[in-house]
Design a protein around this motif. Structure first.
Motif, PDB file in Angstrom:
ATOM      1  N   MET A  63      31.456  34.672  44.228  1.00  0.00           N
ATOM      2  CA  MET A  63      32.775  34.631  43.613  1.00  0.00           C
ATOM      3  C   MET A  63      33.560  35.907  43.985  1.00  0.00           C
ATOM      4  O   MET A  63      33.043  37.015  43.860  1.00  0.00           O
ATOM      5  CB  MET A  63      32.629  34.542  42.088  1.00  0.00           C
ATOM      6  N   ILE A  64      34.794  35.726  44.452  1.00  0.00           N
ATOM      7  CA  ILE A  64      35.625  36.879  44.822  1.00  0.00           C
ATOM      8  C   ILE A  64      36.420  37.351  43.599  1.00  0.00           C
ATOM      9  O   ILE A  64      37.089  36.555  42.949  1.00  0.00           O
ATOM     10  CB  ILE A  64      36.625  36.502  45.947  1.00  0.00           C
ATOM     11  N   GLU A  65      36.331  38.636  43.318  1.00  0.00           N
ATOM     12  CA  GLU A  65      37.081  39.198  42.178  1.00  0.00           C
ATOM     13  C   GLU A  65      37.471  40.633  42.476  1.00  0.00           C
ATOM     14  O   GLU A  65      36.903  41.250  43.387  1.00  0.00           O
ATOM     15  CB  GLU A  65      36.205  39.183  40.920  1.00  0.00           C
ATOM     16  N   GLU A 122      38.777  43.968  46.337  1.00  0.00           N
ATOM     17  CA  GLU A 122      38.593  42.536  46.101  1.00  0.00           C
ATOM     18  C   GLU A 122      37.310  42.145  46.820  1.00  0.00           C
ATOM     19  O   GLU A 122      37.245  42.250  48.057  1.00  0.00           O
ATOM     20  CB  GLU A 122      39.776  41.779  46.691  1.00  0.00           C
ATOM     21  N   ASP A 139      33.294  39.970  46.975  1.00  0.00           N
ATOM     22  CA  ASP A 139      32.314  38.993  46.530  1.00  0.00           C
ATOM     23  C   ASP A 139      31.382  39.744  45.574  1.00  0.00           C
ATOM     24  O   ASP A 139      30.814  40.775  45.955  1.00  0.00           O
ATOM     25  CB  ASP A 139      31.536  38.493  47.757  1.00  0.00           C
ATOM     26  N   LEU A 140      31.256  39.268  44.364  1.00  0.00           N
ATOM     27  CA  LEU A 140      30.500  40.023  43.359  1.00  0.00           C
ATOM     28  C   LEU A 140      29.026  40.188  43.716  1.00  0.00           C
ATOM     29  O   LEU A 140      28.327  41.021  43.151  1.00  0.00           O
ATOM     30  CB  LEU A 140      30.644  39.363  41.980  1.00  0.00           C
ATOM     31  N   GLU A 141      28.566  39.367  44.659  1.00  0.00           N
ATOM     32  CA  GLU A 141      27.168  39.481  45.096  1.00  0.00           C
ATOM     33  C   GLU A 141      27.007  40.490  46.233  1.00  0.00           C
ATOM     34  O   GLU A 141      25.900  40.770  46.677  1.00  0.00           O
ATOM     35  CB  GLU A 141      26.645  38.115  45.582  1.00  0.00           C
ATOM     36  N   GLU A 142      28.127  40.989  46.731  1.00  0.00           N
ATOM     37  CA  GLU A 142      28.066  41.877  47.891  1.00  0.00           C
ATOM     38  C   GLU A 142      27.460  43.239  47.512  1.00  0.00           C
ATOM     39  O   GLU A 142      27.800  43.805  46.479  1.00  0.00           O
ATOM     40  CB  GLU A 142      29.482  42.081  48.443  1.00  0.00           C
ATOM     41  N   GLY A 193      29.144  43.077  41.360  1.00  0.00           N
ATOM     42  CA  GLY A 193      29.416  42.456  40.065  1.00  0.00           C
ATOM     43  C   GLY A 193      28.891  43.260  38.899  1.00  0.00           C
ATOM     44  O   GLY A 193      29.360  43.131  37.769  1.00  0.00           O
TER      45      GLY A 193
END
Ligand code: FES
Ligand code: FES
Length: 157
Positions: free
Chosen positions: A1-3, A17, A19-22, A66
């Protein structure tokens, strides 16, 4: 999910901005242009990617964005103050601790974390703190000596 996430990196507020997994390591190197933290194994085993998160040394390849919203991150680029190297950077230089230098980031960040928590560590405590960082050149004894030197200088200051 991008946030969007906010981080305090080397005392500057930054917004990304992501990817919360990045992994944090990728954000630092690819978005923040901070190349001090290195990619080694990507699995938390070599320590080349160490950064300080809220003052504690952690492998940034294992930290997902994240979980880091508003975290205080310090990289090797943020160690110097007013143009003066950090006392541990001076000690590493004085002892000529590094050979190829690939592990240097991990060794320094781990040492900073140690001395902030324990300004006068024993040799075994230094070894334990640096144990998370692999040095393929085998200069561990010089890194230990450098941490001892920085610790002694800070006691006598
Ligand atoms: Fe992170 Fe090896 S790259 S511990
Ligand atoms: Fe080469 Fe440590 S100085 S990996």
């Amino acid at each position: 999910m991008i946030e969007k996430i906010k981080l305090l990196i080397n005392d500057k507020k930054r917004e990304f901005e992501v990817d919360l997994e990045e992994p944090l390591l990728y954000i630092l190197r690819e978005d923040a242009n901070l190349y001090g933290p290195k990619y080694g194994c990507g699995m938390g085993q070599c320590g080349a990617c160490m950064v300080l998160v809220d003052g504690r040394a952690q492998p940034s390849c294992l930290l997902t964005c994240g979980n880091l919203h508003e975290a205080k991150i310090k990289t090797i680029e943020g160690l110097a103050k007013n143009g003066n190297p950090h006392p541990l950077q001076e000690a590493f230089f004085e002892v000529q601790a590094a050979q190829c230098g690939y592990c240097l980031n991990g060794m320094l960040i781990s040492a900073v974390s140690l001395l902030e928590e324990n300004p006068s560590p024993s040799i075994s405590e230094i070894k334990e703190a640096l144990n998370r960082v692999l040095c393929r050149c085998g200069t561990h004894s010089r890194f230990i000596k450098a941490v001892q030197l920085a610790s002694e200088k800070s006691q006598n200051a």
